[in-house]
Design a protein around this motif. Structure first.
Motif, PDB file in Angstrom:
ATOM      1  N   LEU A 192      32.160  49.809  45.266  1.00  0.00           N
ATOM      2  CA  LEU A 192      32.874  50.255  46.463  1.00  0.00           C
ATOM      3  C   LEU A 192      33.531  49.084  47.197  1.00  0.00           C
ATOM      4  O   LEU A 192      34.677  49.183  47.639  1.00  0.00           O
ATOM      5  N   ALA A 193      32.805  47.981  47.319  1.00  0.00           N
ATOM      6  CA  ALA A 193      33.338  46.813  48.025  1.00  0.00           C
ATOM      7  C   ALA A 193      34.565  46.251  47.313  1.00  0.00           C
ATOM      8  O   ALA A 193      35.592  45.968  47.943  1.00  0.00           O
ATOM      9  N   ASN A 194      34.474  46.097  46.004  1.00  0.00           N
ATOM     10  CA  ASN A 194      35.596  45.522  45.255  1.00  0.00           C
ATOM     11  C   ASN A 194      36.773  46.474  45.170  1.00  0.00           C
ATOM     12  O   ASN A 194      37.926  46.043  45.251  1.00  0.00           O
TER      13      ASN A 194
ATOM     14  N   TRP B 186      50.741  36.348  44.411  1.00  0.00           N
ATOM     15  CA  TRP B 186      49.507  36.416  43.635  1.00  0.00           C
ATOM     16  C   TRP B 186      48.670  37.645  43.992  1.00  0.00           C
ATOM     17  O   TRP B 186      47.792  38.034  43.226  1.00  0.00           O
ATOM     18  N   LEU B 187      48.909  38.228  45.164  1.00  0.00           N
ATOM     19  CA  LEU B 187      48.064  39.325  45.637  1.00  0.00           C
ATOM     20  C   LEU B 187      47.934  40.487  44.655  1.00  0.00           C
ATOM     21  O   LEU B 187      46.809  40.949  44.425  1.00  0.00           O
ATOM     22  N   PRO B 188      49.014  40.980  44.076  1.00  0.00           N
ATOM     23  CA  PRO B 188      48.835  42.099  43.141  1.00  0.00           C
ATOM     24  C   PRO B 188      47.971  41.735  41.926  1.00  0.00           C
ATOM     25  O   PRO B 188      47.188  42.553  41.447  1.00  0.00           O
ATOM     26  N   TRP B 189      48.103  40.505  41.460  1.00  0.00           N
ATOM     27  CA  TRP B 189      47.318  40.064  40.306  1.00  0.00           C
ATOM     28  C   TRP B 189      45.838  39.952  40.665  1.00  0.00           C
ATOM     29  O   TRP B 189      44.966  40.378  39.890  1.00  0.00           O
ATOM     30  N   LEU B 190      45.566  39.387  41.824  1.00  0.00           N
ATOM     31  CA  LEU B 190      44.174  39.257  42.253  1.00  0.00           C
ATOM     32  C   LEU B 190      43.571  40.624  42.560  1.00  0.00           C
ATOM     33  O   LEU B 190      42.403  40.879  42.250  1.00  0.00           O
ATOM     34  N   ALA B 191      44.369  41.509  43.137  1.00  0.00           N
ATOM     35  CA  ALA B 191      43.913  42.876  43.393  1.00  0.00           C
ATOM     36  C   ALA B 191      43.588  43.577  42.080  1.00  0.00           C
ATOM     37  O   ALA B 191      42.584  44.298  41.983  1.00  0.00           O
TER      38      ALA B 191
ATOM     39  N   ALA C 226      43.040  47.113  49.717  1.00  0.00           N
ATOM     40  CA  ALA C 226      43.607  46.349  50.839  1.00  0.00           C
ATOM     41  C   ALA C 226      44.594  45.304  50.337  1.00  0.00           C
ATOM     42  O   ALA C 226      45.648  45.087  50.947  1.00  0.00           O
ATOM     43  N   ASP C 227      44.270  44.665  49.218  1.00  0.00           N
ATOM     44  CA  ASP C 227      45.189  43.686  48.622  1.00  0.00           C
ATOM     45  C   ASP C 227      46.476  44.351  48.159  1.00  0.00           C
ATOM     46  O   ASP C 227      47.573  43.861  48.420  1.00  0.00           O
ATOM     47  N   PHE C 228      46.348  45.469  47.450  1.00  0.00           N
ATOM     48  CA  PHE C 228      47.539  46.176  46.964  1.00  0.00           C
ATOM     49  C   PHE C 228      48.423  46.639  48.116  1.00  0.00           C
ATOM     50  O   PHE C 228      49.650  46.609  48.022  1.00  0.00           O
ATOM     51  N   LEU C 229      47.802  47.055  49.218  1.00  0.00           N
ATOM     52  CA  LEU C 229      48.553  47.535  50.378  1.00  0.00           C
ATOM     53  C   LEU C 229      49.031  46.398  51.287  1.00  0.00           C
ATOM     54  O   LEU C 229      49.721  46.645  52.279  1.00  0.00           O
ATOM     55  N   ARG C 230      48.634  45.176  50.960  1.00  0.00           N
ATOM     56  CA  ARG C 230      49.000  43.994  51.740  1.00  0.00           C
ATOM     57  C   ARG C 230      48.609  44.161  53.214  1.00  0.00           C
ATOM     58  O   ARG C 230      49.434  44.002  54.123  1.00  0.00           O
ATOM     59  N   ALA C 231      47.334  44.483  53.391  1.00  0.00           N
ATOM     60  CA  ALA C 231      46.805  44.646  54.748  1.00  0.00           C
ATOM     61  C   ALA C 231      47.003  43.352  55.532  1.00  0.00           C
ATOM     62  O   ALA C 231      47.003  42.254  54.956  1.00  0.00           O
TER      63      ALA C 231
END
Length: 116
Positions: free
Chosen positions: A14-16, A43-48, A22-27
């Motif tokens: 759940l946490a991940n 890098w955000l989409p890749w890390l997400a 949140a990363d995909f949505l660029r919170a």
């Protein structure tokens, strides 16, 4: 031990999954933290995707594919060690507990998956 493994792993999933979304949505908090630690926004989409894949792998492990669960937990441990290293490199300590918490969940999932 099976109950502990299931509970800890479910929390890690759940946490991940939540932080991947949140990363995909660029919170805003994700973007702010990325700037502080010197992470390029592209890098955000890749890390997400890595976080989401880790969550999916943990779920597969929970559903009876233990080798995938162990691999996912190992990947998440390495991922969050890198996140902590990025915080230390950038001297951003005030929120280092967040990647530390994710690391603790991933490590606990890994230990319990291997012990299972």
């Amino acid at each position: 031990m099976l109950t502990g493994y299931a509970i800890i792993t479910a929390i890690a999933i759940l946490a991940n999954a939540g932080i991947a979304i949140a990363d995909f949505l660029r919170a805003k908090f994700v973007l702010a933290n990325s700037v502080e630690v010197g992470l390029p926004e592209n890098w955000l989409p890749w890390l997400a995707a890595l976080k989401a894949a880790g969550a999916a792998g943990l779920l597969l492990g929970l559903m009876g594919v233990p080798v995938i669960g162990v691999a996912a937990a190992t990947g998440l441990v390495l991922f969050f060690i890198g996140a902590i290293a990025a915080h230390i490199r950038a001297r951003v300590y005030y929120n280092i507990a967040f990647p530390g918490g994710y690391l603790a969940l991933a490590a606990a999932s890994l230990v319990l998956a291997v012990a299972r």
